[in-house]
Design a protein around this motif. Sequence first.
Motif, short mmCIF file in Angstrom:
data_model
loop_
_atom_site.label_atom_id
_atom_site.label_comp_id
_atom_site.label_asym_id
_atom_site.label_seq_id
_atom_site.Cartn_x
_atom_site.Cartn_y
_atom_site.Cartn_z
N GLU A 244 -13.07 12.06 51.50
CA GLU A 244 -13.94 11.30 52.41
C GLU A 244 -13.42 9.88 52.54
O GLU A 244 -13.31 9.16 51.54
N PRO A 245 -13.06 9.44 53.77
CA PRO A 245 -12.51 8.09 53.96
C PRO A 245 -13.52 7.02 53.57
O PRO A 245 -14.72 7.16 53.79
N THR A 246 -13.01 5.95 52.95
CA THR A 246 -13.87 4.82 52.60
C THR A 246 -13.49 3.55 53.34
O THR A 246 -14.36 2.85 53.86
N ASP A 247 -12.22 3.20 53.40
CA ASP A 247 -11.79 2.04 54.17
C ASP A 247 -10.31 2.15 54.49
O ASP A 247 -9.60 2.98 53.91
N VAL A 248 -9.85 1.32 55.41
CA VAL A 248 -8.45 1.36 55.83
C VAL A 248 -7.97 -0.06 56.08
O VAL A 248 -8.73 -0.92 56.54
N GLY A 249 -6.71 -0.31 55.73
CA GLY A 249 -6.12 -1.62 55.95
C GLY A 249 -4.62 -1.49 56.08
O GLY A 249 -4.10 -0.45 56.46
N LEU A 250 -3.91 -2.57 55.76
CA LEU A 250 -2.45 -2.60 55.84
C LEU A 250 -1.88 -2.96 54.48
O LEU A 250 -2.46 -3.76 53.75
#
Length: 288
Positions: A244-250
Amino acid sequence: MPKTTLIPYTRLPRAHHDRHVLTSTVDVFGVAHWLLAESAPQPGGEVLPFDALVVSVDQGGNVERTELSAVRARWPRPDRLPDGGFVLAASRARRYEDMNQVQVFDALGRETSSFSVGDAIEHLLVDESGHIWVGHFDENPIGIRRWSTTGQPVWTSDGAGIPGLFDCYALNVSGITAWACPYTDFPLVEIRPNRPDQPVRVWANRVRGAKAVAVHGERVAFYGGYGEERDRLAHGELTEASVEPTDVGLLTLPDGLAPGRRRVVGRGSRIYVQAEPFTAWGVFDLSR
């Protein structure tokens, strides 16, 4: 998007910068290795055996040097064995039909065995027991296999129930466990070959195209992707059947810039990244 910066990890000593970096990796114990040659390989034509130098640097900056005799692969995939030896493999077997694709060297740099594992090697990683994990890309979609140093297959993904395993995009080996995220369905796969009741577990995953994966407890991070998502760092949590995705960044270099051309290695909770000119490794650690 929020940015996570790599932490500086190890560097190739400046005394060796006059040699060409053929390739580099980080082993299961966290030691970085550079495979160096006198000059860059030339495209096309026959590859004559050549001597190479492995420079090994641990996180404390301690340096070891190992001379390898009669290396045959133009662009090898390397890793270190727990006994101090090394394994090198030619990623393309077609060019080496008259010789064995994988070379195993002892701690003194002498070849002790050789064998073939199949064309189109995407990943080659040695585990703590000295077994060699190989993941293949789609020009030879035979999946993931675990080999002994004498060329005996000790585990194969054949019949393991891994969906859509045509290209091993991401492979992480830590201890004697492997984690993978293969094309086309990009599930997260845990492989524990010594667990007889359930050697393989699979979680559905919506993150596409990751080139490296890190796992810590119930948390997971995927690095890389297609197009503009090349530097994406996507986090998730494991449930019973899915990520389950929680957050996304670089994920960026320590100076905040994008890595550009890079190498990546997944080891447990860590993703190691090496950008041009390939003389330094940085690390992202999911456990921190």
